[in-house]
Design a protein around this motif. Structure first.
Motif, PDB file in Angstrom:
ATOM      1  N   VAL A   1       0.850  -1.457  -0.039  1.00 36.90           N
ATOM      2  CA  VAL A   1      -0.314   0.087   0.094  1.00 36.90           C
ATOM      3  C   VAL A   1       0.946   1.406  -0.021  1.00 36.90           C
ATOM      4  N   GLN A   2       1.866   1.189   0.789  1.00 37.80           N
ATOM      5  CA  GLN A   2       2.719   2.350   0.925  1.00 37.80           C
ATOM      6  C   GLN A   2       3.356   2.556  -0.368  1.00 37.80           C
ATOM      7  N   ALA A   3       3.955   1.602  -0.872  1.00 39.89           N
ATOM      8  CA  ALA A   3       4.556   1.673  -2.393  1.00 39.89           C
ATOM      9  C   ALA A   3       3.813   2.552  -3.370  1.00 39.89           C
ATOM     10  N   PHE A   4       2.385   2.422  -3.198  1.00 36.77           N
ATOM     11  CA  PHE A   4       1.405   3.413  -4.286  1.00 36.77           C
ATOM     12  C   PHE A   4       1.155   4.572  -3.611  1.00 36.77           C
ATOM     13  N   GLY A   5       2.043   4.962  -2.768  1.00 39.06           N
ATOM     14  CA  GLY A   5       2.067   6.388  -1.975  1.00 39.06           C
ATOM     15  C   GLY A   5       0.953   6.666  -1.324  1.00 39.06           C
ATOM     16  N   LEU A   6       0.046   5.710  -0.675  1.00 37.39           N
ATOM     17  CA  LEU A   6      -1.033   5.742  -0.055  1.00 37.39           C
ATOM     18  C   LEU A   6      -0.900   5.486   1.391  1.00 37.39           C
ATOM     19  N   PRO A   7      -1.572   6.162   2.196  1.00 41.48           N
ATOM     20  CA  PRO A   7      -1.423   6.010   3.807  1.00 41.48           C
ATOM     21  C   PRO A   7      -2.388   4.755   4.017  1.00 41.48           C
TER      22      PRO A   7
END
Length: 562
Positions: free
Chosen positions: A373-379
């Motif tokens: 999830v963080q790799a997509f730039g999302l919290p």
């Protein structure tokens, strides 16, 4: 809490709940009866005119609900998604949900429905889990109509020079029926058609389901249907639905199915339930029109993608969000202590026993999904779906681990308490969105090769070494590049139970390779399906199907439906 010997079943809770007239539910988000096409008192479709009118309104925020890799212990992702939408309304946030329709295959088989559970359910539960408004039946009919038109074309002279050995369009049925995976059609002599090999997919794996879920209008639906590949000719060139000239007829069959369905939760939160492709063999998200319409009607939209973040969420973010131009604001990762202990090696039979060490080992699976999830730039916010067997020590370990990882965590009890059991989660999602703005980006560019895209997914989402292609898949890569299909996104068809393509490798496997046995062009949907491992597009039934416990009373009320 989720388990107790005296608790009521989901269907008992649903049948005892008050269902308000759908017109009242529509009014909560500013819709009138004129905006609806009523299907009885409790469900309705939105009109095309309504959706066109809403198009100019500002967009609400989108919260995606995903999970760790599922286990037989159950995660309750749909339950948390429904409870979160209710919880938003509990804290004064105007919210609604956009969810998938359940397929009769898993409903009658083993997995269950898709309306949540306990006091976090969508109503009318039994209607949604059975025939609902007939959308999936319409897709089945359109799919099989195309198959019939194709076989008739062969019978009537084969003007398109189709090679019967290279027909790729299968028939469909919305049930698990392994006996139909490979069949022979056209037997019985010249008047019965041209004999050839055929097969059935489950309807939710049909390209028409994907097309319906990714089309943004009737015109777009018709254009996508026309692009669907049904066969190859003797020169090995693709033959499409448009070449047969029947895309208009299929659009006619689907004209009502494209309209989103409006229903409600037990707490009367508005919900759009529309479209239901599987996430292990398709792209696993509800329709684009439902999600886009919901964010015009509400300040916060809760939507869900099938299975774990390695499947549904990856496809939502790399495929659906790209096509729909949706930038999600946050992701909730649902986890249960029970499932994490299974990922840590504890047997299902022993899950009621405290096992802090197994939980600690199983956290590796959760960590990978957080990283994705963080790799997509999302919290990311971790939502713990609490069960009565969870011990204080286990809960504390999970909460402390999340804090050490710098990830917000919330203990939810929506199964037992409805929206009230998710208030803390809702507050933390709002806080996370306000404090950690989304920097959403897809993991790959469409200009990259198909091979590069698959390697990105395997390495960054699954945590594997890379991809290994069969001889057939290598040949297809070259053919697809020649046809100009290399700039499409990839939809990986993979087991949901493991980050790898081997369902026995639970937890967080290391140093594995994903084996691509075949590629399937879904040009109408707009992606390339990569079949991995031994994943099937027509599931089978278990030894004792869930259907064996189902019945109906003399008043027509369903029994045994979860």
């Amino acid at each position: 809490m989720n388990i107790h010997t005296t608790v009521k079943s989901d269907i008992e809770i649903a049948q005892e709940s008050v269902v308000k007239p759908i017109v009242e539910i529509a009014a909560k988000v500013g819709l009138t009866e004129e905006d609806l096409e009523l299907y009885g008192k409790n469900k309705a479709k939105l009109t095309y005119e309504t959706m066109e009118t809403l198009a100019t309104k500002p967009d609400g925020k989108v919260v995606l609900v995903t999970a760790i890799n599922p286990t037989p212990a159950g995660e309750g992702k749909s339950t948390v998604a429904v409870g979160l939408a209710d919880a938003f309304n509990q804290i004064g946030v105007k919210a609604m949900a956009a969810l998938r329709e359940p397929s009769l295959g898993p409903t009658m088989g083993i997995k269950g429905g898709a309306t949540g559970g306990g006091y976090a359910q969508v109503l009318p539960m039994e209607e949604i889990n059975l025939h609902f408004t007939g959308d999936i039946h319409a897709i089945t009919t359109a799919n099989n109509a195309l198959a019939a038109f194709l076989d008739n074309h062969l019978h009537q002279g084969n003007e398109l020079n189709i090679d019967p050995r290279r027909i790729v369009w299968k028939r469909a049925l919305d049930l698990n029926d392994r006996a139909l995976r490979q069949v022979i059609v056209g037997l019985g002599g010249p008047m019965q058609g041209v004999p050839r090999e055929d097969g059935f997919d489950i309807t939710v794996a049909s390209e028409i389901m994907a097309v319906l879920c990714l089309a943004d209008s009737l015109a777009d639906l018709k254009s996508r249907l026309a692009r669907m590949i049904v066969a190859y000719n003797y020169d090995k060139q693709p033959v499409t639905c448009g070449d047969l000239g029947v895309e208009g007829a299929l659009t006619l069959l689907l004209k009502d199915a494209l309209k989103p369905n409006l229903v409600q939760t037990i707490e009367h939160t508005p919900v759009l339930v529309h479209g239901g492709p599987f996430a292990n063999i398709a792209h696993g998200c509800n329709s684009m029109v439902a999600t886009k319409t919901a964010r015009k009607l509400a300040d916060y939209v809760v939507t869900e993608a099938g299975f774990g973040a390695d499947l549904g969420a990856e496809k939502f973010l790399n495929i659906k969000a790209r096509m729909a131009q949706i930038d999600p604001d946050a992701v909730v990762i649902v986890a249960t202590i029970r499932a994490l202990k299974m990922h840590g090696g504890q047997s299902k039979a022993d899950l009621k026993q405290e096992n802090v060490e197994a939980l600690r080992k199983g956290l590796k699976n959760l960590k990978k999904h957080i990283e994705t999830v963080q790799a997509f730039g999302l919290p990311a916010v971790v939502g713990i779906n609490r069960f009565v067997t969870d011990t204080k020590a286990e809960i504390e370990l999970l909460e402390q681990w999340c804090q050490q990882e710098g990830v917000e965590v919330s203990l939810t009890e929506v199964w037992e308490k409805g929206g009230k059991g998710g208030v803390d989660l809702a507050q933390k999602v709002v806080q996370t969105i306000n404090q950690s703005p989304s920097r959403f980006k897809s993991l790959y560019e469409l200009s990259q090769s198909l091979e590069e895209k698959m390697n990105v997914i395997v390495q960054q989402v699954y945590g594997g070494k890379g991809v290994e292609f069969s001889a057939k898949a290598l040949k297809q890569l070259k053919e697809f590049d020649q046809h100009g299909w290399s700039d499409l996104p990839v939809c990986m068809a993979k087991t949901q139970y493991s980050l790898s393509d081997d369902q026995a490798k639970i937890g967080r496997p290391q140093d594995f390779t994903i084996h691509i046995r075949e590629l399937i062009p879904k040009i109408g949907a707009g992606f390339i399906v990569a079949l991995t491992g031994d994943v099937m597009t027509m599931p089978g039934l278990p030894k004792k199907p869930a259907a064996c416990a189902m019945d109906v009373d003399d008043q027509g009320r369903a029994k045994g439906l979860f």
